[in-house]
Design a protein around this motif. Structure first.
Motif, PDB file in Angstrom:
ATOM      1  N   SER A   1      10.001   7.280  -6.467  1.00 14.80           N
ATOM      2  CA  SER A   1       8.716   8.680  -5.970  1.00 14.80           C
ATOM      3  C   SER A   1       9.652   9.585  -6.624  1.00 14.80           C
ATOM      4  O   SER A   1       8.732  10.964  -7.337  1.00 14.80           O
ATOM      5  N   ALA A   2      10.952  10.308  -6.163  1.00  8.07           N
ATOM      6  CA  ALA A   2      11.264  11.644  -6.429  1.00  8.07           C
ATOM      7  C   ALA A   2      11.167  11.937  -7.840  1.00  8.07           C
ATOM      8  O   ALA A   2      11.178  12.713  -8.444  1.00  8.07           O
ATOM      9  N   ASP A   3      11.703  10.263  -8.571  1.00 16.93           N
ATOM     10  CA  ASP A   3      11.796  10.924  -9.794  1.00 16.93           C
ATOM     11  C   ASP A   3      10.459  11.405 -10.246  1.00 16.93           C
ATOM     12  O   ASP A   3      10.413  11.745 -11.352  1.00 16.93           O
ATOM     13  N   TRP A   4      10.014  10.559 -10.403  1.00 21.06           N
ATOM     14  CA  TRP A   4       8.591  10.785 -10.248  1.00 21.06           C
ATOM     15  C   TRP A   4       7.388  12.549 -10.856  1.00 21.06           C
ATOM     16  O   TRP A   4       6.908  13.130 -11.038  1.00 21.06           O
ATOM     17  N   GLN A   5       8.209  12.953  -9.701  1.00 23.49           N
ATOM     18  CA  GLN A   5       7.740  13.716  -8.899  1.00 23.49           C
ATOM     19  C   GLN A   5       8.522  15.254  -9.800  1.00 23.49           C
ATOM     20  O   GLN A   5       7.897  16.112  -9.720  1.00 23.49           O
ATOM     21  N   ARG A   6       9.885  14.868  -9.621  1.00 26.64           N
ATOM     22  CA  ARG A   6       9.903  15.582 -10.817  1.00 26.64           C
ATOM     23  C   ARG A   6       9.513  15.629 -11.927  1.00 26.64           C
ATOM     24  O   ARG A   6      10.044  16.590 -12.397  1.00 26.64           O
TER      25      ARG A   6
ATOM     26  N   PHE B   1       0.828  -0.731   0.230  1.00 29.07           N
ATOM     27  CA  PHE B   1       0.089   0.015  -0.343  1.00 29.07           C
ATOM     28  C   PHE B   1       0.963   1.107   0.185  1.00 29.07           C
ATOM     29  O   PHE B   1       0.831   2.304  -0.966  1.00 29.07           O
ATOM     30  N   PHE B   2       1.886   1.186   0.862  1.00 37.09           N
ATOM     31  CA  PHE B   2       3.298   2.370   0.995  1.00 37.09           C
ATOM     32  C   PHE B   2       3.408   2.680  -0.903  1.00 37.09           C
ATOM     33  O   PHE B   2       3.816   3.811  -1.140  1.00 37.09           O
ATOM     34  N   ALA B   3       4.026   1.846  -1.191  1.00 34.77           N
ATOM     35  CA  ALA B   3       3.980   1.117  -2.151  1.00 34.77           C
ATOM     36  C   ALA B   3       3.139   2.356  -3.873  1.00 34.77           C
ATOM     37  O   ALA B   3       3.559   2.879  -4.530  1.00 34.77           O
ATOM     38  N   TRP B   4       2.126   1.822  -3.237  1.00 32.29           N
ATOM     39  CA  TRP B   4       0.913   2.501  -4.369  1.00 32.29           C
ATOM     40  C   TRP B   4       0.866   3.776  -4.102  1.00 32.29           C
ATOM     41  O   TRP B   4       0.699   4.890  -4.707  1.00 32.29           O
ATOM     42  N   SER B   5       1.452   4.204  -2.731  1.00 32.62           N
ATOM     43  CA  SER B   5       0.592   5.674  -2.973  1.00 32.62           C
ATOM     44  C   SER B   5       1.877   6.756  -2.436  1.00 32.62           C
ATOM     45  O   SER B   5       1.472   7.638  -3.142  1.00 32.62           O
ATOM     46  N   VAL B   6       3.000   5.955  -3.035  1.00 23.49           N
ATOM     47  CA  VAL B   6       3.928   7.237  -3.729  1.00 23.49           C
ATOM     48  C   VAL B   6       4.012   7.135  -5.777  1.00 23.49           C
ATOM     49  O   VAL B   6       4.945   7.494  -5.724  1.00 23.49           O
ATOM     50  N   THR B   7       3.207   6.478  -5.759  1.00 14.87           N
ATOM     51  CA  THR B   7       2.923   5.847  -7.043  1.00 14.87           C
ATOM     52  C   THR B   7       2.519   7.597  -8.186  1.00 14.87           C
ATOM     53  O   THR B   7       2.079   8.436  -6.900  1.00 14.87           O
ATOM     54  N   PRO B   8       3.077   7.879  -8.516  1.00  4.85           N
ATOM     55  CA  PRO B   8       2.571   9.308  -9.397  1.00  4.85           C
ATOM     56  C   PRO B   8       0.858  10.015  -9.161  1.00  4.85           C
ATOM     57  O   PRO B   8       0.451   9.053  -9.247  1.00  4.85           O
TER      58      PRO B   8
ATOM     59  N   TRP C   1      -5.629   2.569  -9.080  1.00 10.03           N
ATOM     60  CA  TRP C   1      -5.043   1.419  -8.213  1.00 10.03           C
ATOM     61  C   TRP C   1      -6.633   1.837  -7.200  1.00 10.03           C
ATOM     62  O   TRP C   1      -7.064   2.073  -6.285  1.00 10.03           O
ATOM     63  N   PRO C   2      -7.343   0.167  -6.723  1.00  7.27           N
ATOM     64  CA  PRO C   2      -8.837   0.167  -6.075  1.00  7.27           C
ATOM     65  C   PRO C   2      -8.204   1.616  -4.212  1.00  7.27           C
ATOM     66  O   PRO C   2      -6.908   0.834  -3.895  1.00  7.27           O
ATOM     67  N   PHE C   3      -8.864   2.051  -3.855  1.00 10.62           N
ATOM     68  CA  PHE C   3      -8.951   2.875  -2.273  1.00 10.62           C
ATOM     69  C   PHE C   3      -7.986   3.462  -3.023  1.00 10.62           C
ATOM     70  O   PHE C   3      -8.092   4.749  -2.088  1.00 10.62           O
ATOM     71  N   VAL C   4      -6.845   3.116  -3.160  1.00 11.19           N
ATOM     72  CA  VAL C   4      -5.441   4.216  -3.343  1.00 11.19           C
ATOM     73  C   VAL C   4      -5.659   5.118  -3.964  1.00 11.19           C
ATOM     74  O   VAL C   4      -5.586   6.594  -3.744  1.00 11.19           O
ATOM     75  N   THR C   5      -6.032   5.321  -5.068  1.00 17.37           N
ATOM     76  CA  THR C   5      -6.045   6.295  -6.077  1.00 17.37           C
ATOM     77  C   THR C   5      -7.284   7.712  -5.733  1.00 17.37           C
ATOM     78  O   THR C   5      -6.895   8.595  -5.317  1.00 17.37           O
ATOM     79  N   PHE C   6      -7.824   6.680  -5.597  1.00 12.25           N
ATOM     80  CA  PHE C   6      -9.328   7.364  -4.220  1.00 12.25           C
ATOM     81  C   PHE C   6      -8.869   8.440  -3.511  1.00 12.25           C
ATOM     82  O   PHE C   6      -8.850   9.722  -3.586  1.00 12.25           O
ATOM     83  N   TRP C   7      -7.752   7.519  -1.995  1.00 12.71           N
ATOM     84  CA  TRP C   7      -7.328   8.836  -1.468  1.00 12.71           C
ATOM     85  C   TRP C   7      -5.732   9.321  -1.968  1.00 12.71           C
ATOM     86  O   TRP C   7      -5.530  10.429  -1.252  1.00 12.71           O
ATOM     87  N   GLN C   8      -5.394   9.072  -2.916  1.00 10.68           N
ATOM     88  CA  GLN C   8      -4.702  10.177  -3.626  1.00 10.68           C
ATOM     89  C   GLN C   8      -4.731  11.328  -3.844  1.00 10.68           C
ATOM     90  O   GLN C   8      -4.679  12.417  -3.665  1.00 10.68           O
ATOM     91  N   VAL C   9      -6.188  11.502  -4.592  1.00 14.28           N
ATOM     92  CA  VAL C   9      -6.523  12.399  -5.351  1.00 14.28           C
ATOM     93  C   VAL C   9      -7.124  13.064  -4.497  1.00 14.28           C
ATOM     94  O   VAL C   9      -7.384  14.806  -4.630  1.00 14.28           O
ATOM     95  N   ALA C  10      -7.832  13.031  -3.417  1.00 14.00           N
ATOM     96  CA  ALA C  10      -8.643  13.093  -2.154  1.00 14.00           C
ATOM     97  C   ALA C  10      -7.150  13.985  -1.583  1.00 14.00           C
ATOM     98  O   ALA C  10      -8.178  15.296  -1.274  1.00 14.00           O
ATOM     99  N   ALA C  11      -6.304  13.783  -1.449  1.00 10.83           N
ATOM    100  CA  ALA C  11      -5.087  14.214  -0.506  1.00 10.83           C
ATOM    101  C   ALA C  11      -4.500  15.657  -1.951  1.00 10.83           C
ATOM    102  O   ALA C  11      -4.232  16.544  -1.281  1.00 10.83           O
ATOM    103  N   ASP C  12      -5.027  15.419  -2.517  1.00 12.64           N
ATOM    104  CA  ASP C  12      -4.962  15.968  -4.104  1.00 12.64           C
ATOM    105  C   ASP C  12      -5.689  17.283  -3.825  1.00 12.64           C
ATOM    106  O   ASP C  12      -4.868  18.783  -4.095  1.00 12.64           O
ATOM    107  N   LEU C  13      -6.661  17.302  -3.060  1.00 12.10           N
ATOM    108  CA  LEU C  13      -7.836  18.822  -3.570  1.00 12.10           C
ATOM    109  C   LEU C  13      -7.150  19.767  -2.191  1.00 12.10           C
ATOM    110  O   LEU C  13      -6.816  20.710  -2.478  1.00 12.10           O
TER     111      LEU C  13
END
Length: 589
Positions: free
Chosen positions: A130-135, A51-58, A523-535
């Motif tokens: 993740s650092a590379d993806w963020q760049r 789950f951690f690995a999913w969460s640091v994806t772009p 990713w199920p659940f994870v993308t929902f929280w990622q985009v929610a955090a992006d808000l």
């Protein structure tokens, strides 16, 4: 060929020799003590790492190490819980049905240590990636990127956050067990049913409190707190003296009732001298009408006061009348208002009103009905008066809304036919995914067009744009009245939806938008929280990305309601002025 039984016997003999020498026993005792203290579930750890690995994806917008650490820690805690559940199911349903010989104690501890080390290495590797993806994401948005060393701090923070969440869960678990013991002792509930009943009692109690008393108390306190901010008076917002502005001595809406955002709106904006300097032509004083939550009296509704203010300022005699539905606190996009005032030489009237003290995020959770009601009642009141005027002696009627304001503005209309029959144009910016009309247009888009840049009915009436050039597509044939939506592929306000929990949206199934990383996956659940955090960071990006639309609103107005003498040269002059004004507003606010 190696005999598995013989190999296991040799392994046990070597383990006994190791234990007799003392070191194995000491290590086992130490490991057992550490395990008792931490009570680590290794299956949970493995799933938490996934789950951690999913969460640091772009995701949609870039994140710094601190923000990413908070989000990843929460995701890891969820994964840990899922892993614990899977292990419990294995012990309950699968283990009794298969024969598994228990390995030596030192083997079990060795495997556990290896699992911990591998999980740590996997997490570190994902942080580097993740650092590379963020760049990459910051590069797409023209922003400065992070470094690998800086982003490694995310791991430590994620571990702390995840451990805290797990500790809270364990506290709740002990509370459930305590309730179960009380039920067994005092109510004589059978021990087999007491834990389940205890969990049910605690759940009902928590849901009741948070859905009722706590929720009301939270929003009451929030309303109270933000109402104090609403009353804040800044030295950069000075009471207007000209009668064309609400809050002036001649106004029916008094200065001290407009709220912080309303006072800013009516005290700023271009005057005739500045407009003339840009356009090279004589200009009028633009009319700005604003009604705050405290402006109406007991005998007058807010919509009646708004119409009275429009009549007092002679707004119905201007070339253009714009009805703006604000965001939660009553904010109006100054660039959008000023752009139209420059375009029409000040021969404009802009009306806006406040419906809440809460910021947009809290308004979205608690006051969505309020914004819909406000948008509907304000438009209906103004439209009734406007529609009675002779056709040749009434202004163009335009509607505008940004973010949650677009949702309230849409609520005034039953559908596309109703919208086109009542207004001369509509400009909606960064619409939330739950907007009713926007959702209908996007779902019914022409086959072969993407969700991030849809084409509806060949672009004859409704168009969607990320850039000014998009407003000219797919053909020059754009019939009036025109409706335009400004939307960025990287805007989380647009793409966040509860549906992300269980289903992949089209915008992630199709080729990505121009400023969205091609590495982003659903990713199920994870993308929902990622985009929610992006808000929460939707506007913390450069202009032209995320929820930061900058001077694109000028191009939107030019596309749907440009005056006959409007030229590309004048557009660029106006762009310079509104961008300078926006820079000043950000500096002093």
């Amino acid at each position: 060929m190696l005999d598995p039984a013989h190999a296991l016997t040799r392994l046990r003999l070597r383990g006994r020799v190791f234990f007799r020498r003392g070191w194995g026993r000491r290590i086992a005792v130490l490991a057992r003590r550490v395990e008792d203290i931490i009570d680590l579930n290794h299956t949970g750890l493995v799933v938490a790492t996934v789950f951690f690995a999913w969460s640091v994806t772009p995701s949609l917008v870039p994140r710094d190490w601190l923000f990413q650490g908070l989000i990843s820690g929460l995701n890891a805690a969820v994964g840990y819980g899922v892993g614990c559940l899977l292990q419990w199911l294995f012990r309950m349903w699968i283990r009794p049905r298969i024969k598994l010989e228990t390995p030596p104690e030192w083997v079990r501890y060795a495997v556990k240590v290896i699992v911990v080390v591998l999980c740590a290495l996997a997490a570190a590797y994902m942080l580097v990636m993740s650092a590379d993806w963020q760049r990459e994401i910051t590069g797409l948005m023209g922003m400065e990127g992070t470094t690998r060393a800086a982003y490694l701090r995310t791991g430590a923070l994620s571990f702390a956050v995840g451990a805290l969440v797990v500790a809270v869960y364990r506290t709740v678990r002990e509370l459930v067990r305590f309730i179960a013991r009380l039920l067994s002792r005092w109510v004589r509930v059978p021990p087999a049913f007491a834990p389940a009943l205890g969990a049910l009692v605690l759940t009902v109690l928590v849901v009741t409190v948070f859905n009722g008393v706590a929720t009301r108390a939270f929003f009451a306190v929030a309303n109270s707190a933000f109402s104090v901010r609403n009353d804040k008076v800044t030295q950069y917002a000075v009471q207007p003296t000209k009668p064309e502005r609400s809050g002036s001595p001649a106004s029916l809406a008094k200065w001290n009732t407009l709220g912080s955002e309303g006072r800013w709106f009516v005290s700023h904006g271009p005057d005739p001298m500045l407009i003339s300097a840009v356009t090279g032509k004589p200009a009028l004083e633009p009319i700005r009408v604003y009604v705050g939550l405290q402006s109406a009296s007991k005998d007058t509704t807010e919509e009646d006061l708004a119409v009275a203010e429009l009549e007092r300022t002679k707004a119905f005699d201007r070339k253009v009348l714009v009805l703006v539905t604000t965001t939660g606190t009553g904010w109006v996009n100054s660039m959008s208002a000023a752009a139209l005032e420059y375009m029409y030489g000040g021969d404009t009237a802009i009306m806006a009103s406040q419906y809440s003290y809460l910021p947009s995020v809290l308004s979205f959770l608690a006051d969505r009905q309020k914004v819909a009601e406000n948008g509907r009642k304000m438009f209906d009141a103004v439209y009734r008066h406007w529609s009675r005027l002779p056709v040749d002696h009434r202004p163009k009627l335009l509607v505008y809304g940004e973010s949650l304001g677009s949702q309230g503005s849409e609520a005034a209309f039953d559908g596309l036919a109703d919208l086109r029959s009542k207004v001369d144009g509509a400009l909606w910016v960064g619409p939330p995914n739950s907007n009713r009309l926007w959702r209908q247009f996007v779902e019914r888009r022409d086959p072969g067009t993407r969700e991030v840049d849809p084409i509806y009915a060949d672009g004859l009436v409704v168009r969607f744009a990320r850039t000014a050039a998009d407003l000219e597509k797919p053909s020059p044939d754009w019939r009036k009245p025109r409706i335009a939506y400004l939307m960025h592929p990287s805007d989380p306000i647009i793409w966040w939806s509860p549906d992300l929990i269980t289903s992949q949206p089209d915008w992630l199934g199709e080729p990505r938008g121009a400023d969205v990383s091609p590495q982003m996956r659903w990713w199920p659940f994870v993308t929902f929280w990622q985009v929610a955090a992006d808000l929460t960071n939707a506007q913390g990006v450069s202009d032209g990305h995320g929820h930061n639309y900058g001077s694109l609103v000028l191009d939107g107005w030019a596309a749907i309601a440009a005056p006959p003498d409007f030229t590309p040269e004048l557009r660029e002059k106006i762009r310079v002025q509104i961008e300078l004004a926006e820079y000043y507003e950000r500096a002093v606010k």
